[in-house]
Motif scaffolding. Structure first.
Motif, PDB file in Angstrom:
ATOM      1  N   GLU A 120       0.832  -1.209   0.000  1.00 50.40           N
ATOM      2  CA  GLU A 120       0.000   0.000   0.000  1.00 50.40           C
ATOM      3  C   GLU A 120       0.863   1.255   0.000  1.00 50.40           C
ATOM      4  O   GLU A 120       0.528   2.244  -0.659  1.00 50.40           O
ATOM      5  N   ILE A 121       1.955   1.231   0.747  1.00 55.76           N
ATOM      6  CA  ILE A 121       2.882   2.369   0.769  1.00 55.76           C
ATOM      7  C   ILE A 121       3.439   2.609  -0.626  1.00 55.76           C
ATOM      8  O   ILE A 121       3.424   3.731  -1.130  1.00 55.76           O
ATOM      9  N   PHE A 122       3.918   1.542  -1.272  1.00 57.41           N
ATOM     10  CA  PHE A 122       4.496   1.683  -2.604  1.00 57.41           C
ATOM     11  C   PHE A 122       3.458   2.192  -3.606  1.00 57.41           C
ATOM     12  O   PHE A 122       3.762   3.032  -4.461  1.00 57.41           O
ATOM     13  N   ALA A 123       2.230   1.714  -3.491  1.00 50.95           N
ATOM     14  CA  ALA A 123       1.165   2.164  -4.398  1.00 50.95           C
ATOM     15  C   ALA A 123       0.853   3.645  -4.168  1.00 50.95           C
ATOM     16  O   ALA A 123       0.654   4.400  -5.131  1.00 50.95           O
ATOM     17  N   ALA A 124       0.810   4.078  -2.912  1.00 49.69           N
ATOM     18  CA  ALA A 124       0.543   5.487  -2.607  1.00 49.69           C
ATOM     19  C   ALA A 124       1.654   6.368  -3.166  1.00 49.69           C
ATOM     20  O   ALA A 124       1.389   7.422  -3.765  1.00 49.69           O
ATOM     21  N   VAL A 125       2.897   5.949  -2.992  1.00 51.21           N
ATOM     22  CA  VAL A 125       4.034   6.712  -3.508  1.00 51.21           C
ATOM     23  C   VAL A 125       3.952   6.808  -5.033  1.00 51.21           C
ATOM     24  O   VAL A 125       4.158   7.882  -5.611  1.00 51.21           O
ATOM     25  N   GLU A 126       3.613   5.713  -5.687  1.00 47.96           N
ATOM     26  CA  GLU A 126       3.472   5.733  -7.147  1.00 47.96           C
ATOM     27  C   GLU A 126       2.363   6.687  -7.590  1.00 47.96           C
ATOM     28  O   GLU A 126       2.518   7.411  -8.585  1.00 47.96           O
ATOM     29  N   ARG A 127       1.242   6.703  -6.888  1.00 48.12           N
ATOM     30  CA  ARG A 127       0.143   7.613  -7.247  1.00 48.12           C
ATOM     31  C   ARG A 127       0.570   9.074  -7.106  1.00 48.12           C
ATOM     32  O   ARG A 127       0.246   9.901  -7.964  1.00 48.12           O
TER      33      ARG A 127
END
Length: 187
Positions: free
Chosen positions: A170-177
């Motif tokens: 979830e952290i990686f996905a948020a950073v990508e967004r």
């Protein structure tokens, strides 16, 4: 919310963290510096992000550590001692997927009931981005390096280690967004 709020937030965070937890204060200042860089994607909420960034770890202050879970302790402090804006309190309470750590600590229902997650995905993601791309000493890093550092510091099998490993996707996905939103926005 205006720049007066982020100035107030900085003074509160420094008073609580500056002398007693200088490394945590350095991290909070670094997170705020990242917020200054990404605030342009948030328009009128840029100052709210700045305030949340500098205050996100205030619950680590020794005098505030009632439950030992810094997002909850910090949010209660801001609400109860300062009557802080509800959106700011909810951002601090839920920063960086705190609900997952609350679950590990048996505090999920308490956190979710007392401080519901904001339904403002880009704002929530922006705070995750700022926190998870800042080292403990306030420097810049990647989210992957930050997650690895947290696991190393707390141990893979401890509460924080288990939480951060669960939260990593979830952290990686948020950073990508956030990175995508930044790339789409002209400087």
């Amino acid at each position: 919310m205006d720049e007066v709020m982020s100035g107030w937030a900085k003074r509160v965070a420094e008073a609580e963290l500056g002398d007693g937890l200088p490394r945590r204060w350095a991290h909070s200042q670094g997170v705020a510096a990242r917020a200054a860089e990404v605030g342009r994607i948030l328009g009128n909420d840029a100052d709210l992000l700045m305030a949340a960034a500098v205050l996100h770890d205030v619950g680590y202050a020794r005098r505030l550590a009632v439950t030992g879970f810094h997002p909850l302790d910090g949010a209660r402090f801001l609400r109860d001692e300062h009557g802080t804006d509800e959106r700011l309190v909810r951002l601090v309470a839920n920063h960086s997927f705190a609900l997952l750590e609350a679950e590990e600590r048996g505090l999920r229902e308490e956190l979710a009931t007392e401080f519901p997650l904001l339904e403002e995905p880009l704002l929530v993601d922006a705070l995750v981005y700022c926190d998870m791309t800042t080292t403990p000493d306030g420097g810049q890093t990647t989210a992957a390096e930050r997650v690895a550092e947290i696991v190393d510091r707390y141990g893979a099998d401890g509460v924080v280690g288990r939480f951060i490993r669960r939260a990593a996707p979830e952290i990686f996905a948020a950073v990508e967004r956030v990175e995508a939103a930044l790339a789409a926005q002209p400087r």
